[in-house]
Design a protein around this motif. Sequence first.
Motif, PDB file in Angstrom:
ATOM      1  N   VAL A 232      63.753  52.846  46.134  1.00 60.73           N
ATOM      2  CA  VAL A 232      63.098  53.950  46.838  1.00 60.73           C
ATOM      3  C   VAL A 232      63.241  53.723  48.332  1.00 60.73           C
ATOM      4  N   PHE A 233      63.669  54.780  49.022  1.00 61.70           N
ATOM      5  CA  PHE A 233      63.738  54.715  50.480  1.00 61.70           C
ATOM      6  C   PHE A 233      62.694  55.673  51.044  1.00 61.70           C
ATOM      7  N   PHE A 234      61.713  55.128  51.742  1.00 62.37           N
ATOM      8  CA  PHE A 234      60.699  55.968  52.371  1.00 62.37           C
ATOM      9  C   PHE A 234      61.319  56.638  53.587  1.00 62.37           C
ATOM     10  N   THR A 235      61.411  57.961  53.544  1.00 69.13           N
ATOM     11  CA  THR A 235      62.246  58.684  54.498  1.00 69.13           C
ATOM     12  C   THR A 235      61.566  58.992  55.823  1.00 69.13           C
ATOM     13  N   ASP A 236      60.381  58.480  56.058  1.00 62.45           N
ATOM     14  CA  ASP A 236      59.718  58.696  57.342  1.00 62.45           C
ATOM     15  C   ASP A 236      60.617  58.217  58.478  1.00 62.45           C
ATOM     16  N   GLY A 237      60.550  58.909  59.611  1.00 60.64           N
ATOM     17  CA  GLY A 237      61.359  58.486  60.747  1.00 60.64           C
ATOM     18  C   GLY A 237      61.140  57.023  61.083  1.00 60.64           C
ATOM     19  N   ILE A 238      59.877  56.640  61.179  1.00 59.50           N
ATOM     20  CA  ILE A 238      59.501  55.229  61.358  1.00 59.50           C
ATOM     21  C   ILE A 238      58.361  54.947  60.392  1.00 59.50           C
ATOM     22  N   PHE A 239      58.593  54.096  59.431  1.00 52.85           N
ATOM     23  CA  PHE A 239      57.633  53.870  58.354  1.00 52.85           C
ATOM     24  C   PHE A 239      56.303  53.353  58.876  1.00 52.85           C
ATOM     25  N   ASN A 240      56.347  52.416  59.825  1.00 48.47           N
ATOM     26  CA  ASN A 240      55.112  51.776  60.283  1.00 48.47           C
ATOM     27  C   ASN A 240      54.596  52.345  61.603  1.00 48.47           C
ATOM     28  N   SER A 241      54.951  53.578  61.921  1.00 50.73           N
ATOM     29  CA  SER A 241      54.415  54.181  63.147  1.00 50.73           C
ATOM     30  C   SER A 241      52.905  54.368  63.055  1.00 50.73           C
ATOM     31  N   GLU A 242      52.398  54.625  61.837  1.00 51.48           N
ATOM     32  CA  GLU A 242      50.955  54.640  61.579  1.00 51.48           C
ATOM     33  C   GLU A 242      50.661  53.386  60.752  1.00 51.48           C
ATOM     34  N   LEU A 243      50.357  52.289  61.423  1.00 52.08           N
ATOM     35  CA  LEU A 243      50.349  50.989  60.763  1.00 52.08           C
ATOM     36  C   LEU A 243      49.316  50.900  59.641  1.00 52.08           C
ATOM     37  N   ARG A 244      48.115  51.416  59.863  1.00 44.32           N
ATOM     38  CA  ARG A 244      47.082  51.340  58.816  1.00 44.32           C
ATOM     39  C   ARG A 244      47.537  52.088  57.562  1.00 44.32           C
ATOM     40  N   PHE A 245      48.117  53.271  57.769  1.00 44.17           N
ATOM     41  CA  PHE A 245      48.600  54.054  56.636  1.00 44.17           C
ATOM     42  C   PHE A 245      49.767  53.337  55.954  1.00 44.17           C
ATOM     43  N   ALA A 246      50.668  52.764  56.741  1.00 47.38           N
ATOM     44  CA  ALA A 246      51.807  52.041  56.164  1.00 47.38           C
ATOM     45  C   ALA A 246      51.321  50.882  55.292  1.00 47.38           C
ATOM     46  N   LYS A 247      50.290  50.187  55.723  1.00 49.50           N
ATOM     47  CA  LYS A 247      49.735  49.104  54.915  1.00 49.50           C
ATOM     48  C   LYS A 247      49.219  49.638  53.576  1.00 49.50           C
ATOM     49  N   ASP A 248      48.583  50.796  53.618  1.00 47.74           N
ATOM     50  CA  ASP A 248      48.085  51.381  52.374  1.00 47.74           C
ATOM     51  C   ASP A 248      49.233  51.761  51.439  1.00 47.74           C
ATOM     52  N   VAL A 249      50.329  52.260  52.000  1.00 44.15           N
ATOM     53  CA  VAL A 249      51.485  52.606  51.174  1.00 44.15           C
ATOM     54  C   VAL A 249      52.039  51.352  50.494  1.00 44.15           C
ATOM     55  N   VAL A 250      52.156  50.270  51.250  1.00 42.35           N
ATOM     56  CA  VAL A 250      52.676  49.034  50.660  1.00 42.35           C
ATOM     57  C   VAL A 250      51.725  48.517  49.587  1.00 42.35           C
ATOM     58  N   ARG A 251      50.434  48.617  49.824  1.00 38.51           N
ATOM     59  CA  ARG A 251      49.468  48.219  48.780  1.00 38.51           C
ATOM     60  C   ARG A 251      49.644  49.083  47.532  1.00 38.51           C
ATOM     61  N   ASP A 274      50.752  40.456  61.449  1.00 39.01           N
ATOM     62  CA  ASP A 274      50.870  39.467  60.373  1.00 39.01           C
ATOM     63  C   ASP A 274      50.398  40.018  59.033  1.00 39.01           C
ATOM     64  N   GLU A 275      49.332  40.800  59.034  1.00 37.27           N
ATOM     65  CA  GLU A 275      48.838  41.360  57.779  1.00 37.27           C
ATOM     66  C   GLU A 275      49.894  42.262  57.142  1.00 37.27           C
ATOM     67  N   PHE A 276      50.537  43.093  57.950  1.00 41.29           N
ATOM     68  CA  PHE A 276      51.577  43.974  57.443  1.00 41.29           C
ATOM     69  C   PHE A 276      52.746  43.153  56.904  1.00 41.29           C
ATOM     70  N   ALA A 277      53.144  42.132  57.647  1.00 41.80           N
ATOM     71  CA  ALA A 277      54.240  41.272  57.195  1.00 41.80           C
ATOM     72  C   ALA A 277      53.896  40.595  55.870  1.00 41.80           C
ATOM     73  N   ASP A 278      52.651  40.152  55.725  1.00 39.86           N
ATOM     74  CA  ASP A 278      52.230  39.525  54.468  1.00 39.86           C
ATOM     75  C   ASP A 278      52.370  40.497  53.298  1.00 39.86           C
ATOM     76  N   LEU A 279      51.929  41.733  53.495  1.00 42.78           N
ATOM     77  CA  LEU A 279      52.019  42.731  52.429  1.00 42.78           C
ATOM     78  C   LEU A 279      53.472  43.023  52.059  1.00 42.78           C
ATOM     79  N   VAL A 280      54.303  43.265  53.064  1.00 45.06           N
ATOM     80  CA  VAL A 280      55.707  43.588  52.803  1.00 45.06           C
ATOM     81  C   VAL A 280      56.389  42.437  52.071  1.00 45.06           C
TER      82      VAL A 280
END
Length: 462
Positions: A232-251, A274-280
């Motif tokens: 799956v490729f998340f087609t957002d221009g920048i996936f982590n531009s909204e970092l809190r939301f991006a973390k929820d997507v990875v969860r 670091d939290e985002f990196a841990d999730l990814v």
Amino acid sequence: MANVLLVNLGSLPMPGNDPIFPIGLRCIQDALDREGHRTRLVDFVEDPPAREHLSWVKGPWDVIGFTIRNIDPIDLSCDGHVAHYEAFLGEVREVLGSDRPLLVGGGPGYSLFAPQLTSRLGFDVGVVGPGESVMLDIVADPHRYTGSGSTISGGRYPGFVRDTLEHPVRLMRAYAARNGSIGLETKRKTCYQGCVYCPYAYVSGENAGDLKPMESIAAELRKAHENGIRDVFFTDGIFNSELRFAKDVVRTVIGADLPGLTWSAYFTPKPFDDEFADLVSVSNAGPVIVSPDSLDDRVMRLLGKSFDTRHVTRFIERCRRRKMKFKVSVVLGGPGENRESVRNTARYLNEHLESDELTLNVGYRILPETAMARQVGLSPDEILDPTFYPLDPEIFSWIISELDSRFLVTARMLNLIGGRTASRTMHKIPLDQAAFDPAAVAITRRSLPLVETRSGRGSRCV
């Protein structure tokens, strides 16, 4: 209720074309279906014989919509796609005859050159940007647009956050068999970055930030996996531009627990904590792709980047500590590029990356509605054919002399040789030296083939 045929021109067999799942067209079809219209989607990956027999063209259609995702091929050694679209539309009109339905153009590539393509391809009307709401208006009264030659800007579609998108099984399985991949939108938000070469903000339209509910994302992931999709490729221009939301997507990806499913996206090194990196790192992500384009801070500023090499270094360090796969995309030959900036970029690459962590390109395609197009003063008519930003042809020698030998693998060397050959045919033009740093500049309508790209799945392909 209208009868609507939707045709994925991005699936046409053309030199250099690498079809990807038609997520944009499916969004439009889903919107039409939910309002009670009768639709059919034609995709030549799903139904290869449909390209030849064209029997589907002659139906009870009130509207036929055509989507154009890419203007140029991924393989830059091939000619542009427009002539192929033109030939195909000529065949379609011949089958239709004089009593034909409304013809509508749309898609990201179309949006950039809407007036030019509307005329050249014979569309009655075109849609620029997100198409769901506009298409609902068009099919409600097709005769209003017959022969208008106009273009209409799309906007927000409430169904994006309200409705879960369920793709036809046969279409998903066709792409699963082809490359096992599908795109998935998690949000619609106008890009906050000001990269001078990128038309994404124009194509995506004004949008303050619609975020897809996590339950919809999970449902779409499960359905794709059930039908053989494994990437799956998340087609957002920048996936982590909204970092809190991006973390929820990875969860959500982690929680879906789909065996063998990998995912990827385009990232920026800021924000990236670091939290985002841990999730990814525990989510079965594919390569985490960042695009600084240059690793010379001066050129990065000229490119409009919102970060610098310090942020790229922190990103790399976070990835290495977690043994995460990543790629850094570099495109040499942009505004202000000179001998020293190439040396600085090469020095950074030599010190920080391994060969398989680098994606290297030479030459920026000039696209409408970008600062780069305004800088060189070329109209959309002049850049419909592949047109590249002026660069110093000596750049190829600089690359070879500055990069460590581990980066100069056979494929890159062959591309460098091809790029150097192409640079010798460039037509020299006078340019405002206040706008450019290089002393020797040129512009070309031929491609510079030092290219290693994903198969068109990111926002930067047009």
